[in-house]
Design a protein around this motif. Structure first.
Motif, PDB file in Angstrom:
ATOM      1  N   GLN A 186      45.989  39.508  37.701  1.00  0.00           N
ATOM      2  CA  GLN A 186      44.692  38.921  38.026  1.00  0.00           C
ATOM      3  C   GLN A 186      43.634  40.025  38.148  1.00  0.00           C
ATOM      4  O   GLN A 186      42.503  39.856  37.724  1.00  0.00           O
ATOM      5  N   LEU A 231      40.278  40.349  35.842  1.00  0.00           N
ATOM      6  CA  LEU A 231      38.966  40.521  36.472  1.00  0.00           C
ATOM      7  C   LEU A 231      38.278  41.781  35.928  1.00  0.00           C
ATOM      8  O   LEU A 231      37.110  41.746  35.503  1.00  0.00           O
ATOM      9  N   ASP A 250      37.089  41.555  32.264  1.00  0.00           N
ATOM     10  CA  ASP A 250      35.875  40.760  32.120  1.00  0.00           C
ATOM     11  C   ASP A 250      34.645  41.558  32.582  1.00  0.00           C
ATOM     12  O   ASP A 250      33.610  41.533  31.932  1.00  0.00           O
ATOM     13  N   THR A 299      31.085  37.819  36.665  1.00  0.00           N
ATOM     14  CA  THR A 299      32.527  37.625  36.472  1.00  0.00           C
ATOM     15  C   THR A 299      33.129  36.788  37.587  1.00  0.00           C
ATOM     16  O   THR A 299      33.917  35.873  37.337  1.00  0.00           O
ATOM     17  N   ILE A 344      35.962  33.966  37.527  1.00  0.00           N
ATOM     18  CA  ILE A 344      37.306  34.504  37.763  1.00  0.00           C
ATOM     19  C   ILE A 344      37.481  34.824  39.246  1.00  0.00           C
ATOM     20  O   ILE A 344      36.644  35.488  39.848  1.00  0.00           O
ATOM     21  N   SER A 396      43.657  33.547  43.475  1.00  0.00           N
ATOM     22  CA  SER A 396      43.869  32.661  42.334  1.00  0.00           C
ATOM     23  C   SER A 396      45.141  31.840  42.490  1.00  0.00           C
ATOM     24  O   SER A 396      46.198  32.376  42.831  1.00  0.00           O
TER      25      SER A 396
END
Ligand SMILES: [Zn+2]
Length: 264
Positions: free
Chosen positions: A143, A147, A150, A168, A172, A178
């Motif tokens: 994750q 992140l 991006d 972002t 995200i 998440s």
């Protein structure tokens, strides 16, 4: 001075010393008692505060029992594991790692939902759907990569780091916020239209999933019009396992997992 007088003086001195000593001991004792008493009062006060805090804490625990705060998750005590809420308000324990099962190539979910997931995909395909699972389980490290990639893309396009980060973060989640790190979330799109945007909702695959996912224990987790509750923009591709009973209630009542759990 005769001997008698000397003896008298000695006696008087001795008595004086004894009285002095007794008085000293008495004063010390009384002073100590005062200190002990004031300490005891302080201590009692602290206990009262602690008891009060404990009461408040217990109230909170009662309230969050159903929510089963993700931070306290352990693979060994999976009470209501399928209802665990993970969001920016409920970050996941950094050490959490579920047991995983592969459901399609290189896509893994929590082993406890593998059967339901496979059955949903199979039934859909038998009904003519062509699914593509974009993403399933993502570790917290993955994750972070998602992140950072991006953010980097936006910086390459000319954004400052702060702007890139803020843009972002709208789409995200922070690394341990998440649902994908629970192994209970899947991003499923049409194999013929793999865009992760609102146009996905018009595909027959998205429609089939929105209609049928609850039968397999899944919900459309971030519906349209509920952004102020989920704090995530509408995602017609993101499905979350909550178990069949909860899924049916959530979909029928048209509510979110937050509302179902009474969480903020
Ligand atoms: Zn997702």
């Amino acid at each position: 001075m005769n001997i008698k007088k000397k003896r008298l003086i000695k006696k008087a001195m001795l008595i004086g010393v004894i009285i002095g000593a007794v008085a000293g001991i008495l004063i010390t004792f009384l002073a100590a008692k005062k200190v002990v008493n004031s300490d005891r009062a302080k201590f009692k006060g602290q206990i009262k505060i602690l008891k009060q805090e404990n009461k408040e804490l217990n109230k909170l625990i009662d309230k969050s029992e159903k929510i089963n705060v993700a931070a306290s998750l352990s693979t060994k005590t999976p009470k209501n594991w399928e209802l665990v809420l993970v969001s920016n308000n409920y970050p996941l324990d950094e050490k959490y790692k579920p047991k995983l099962t592969e459901i399609t190539q290189d896509r893994y979910v929590d082993s406890r939902i593998a059967e339901d997931t496979k059955r949903m995909l199979k039934d859909g395909e038998e009904a003519g759907m062509k699914f593509y699972v974009v993403s399933a389980y993502r570790s917290i490290a993955d994750q972070k990569k998602v992140l950072n990639n991006d953010i980097q893309l936006r910086i390459n396009e000319g954004d400052s780091y702060v702007d890139a980060y803020e843009k972002t973060r709208k789409t995200i989640s922070a690394p341990n916020c998440s649902e994908h790190s629970l192994g209970l979330a899947l991003d499923i799109v049409s194999a013929e239209h793999d865009k992760l945007d609102e146009t996905q909702e018009d595909t027959k695959e998205a429609k089939w999933l929105a209609e049928n996912a609850h039968k397999y224990g899944f919900i459309l987790r971030y519906p349209k019009g509920k952004e102020d509750i989920t704090h995530i923009s509408y995602e017609p591709w993101h499905f979350r396992y909550v178990g069949k009973e909860a899924a049916e209630k959530i979909m029928k009542k048209n509510i979110t997992l937050e509302e179902y759990l009474g969480a903020k």
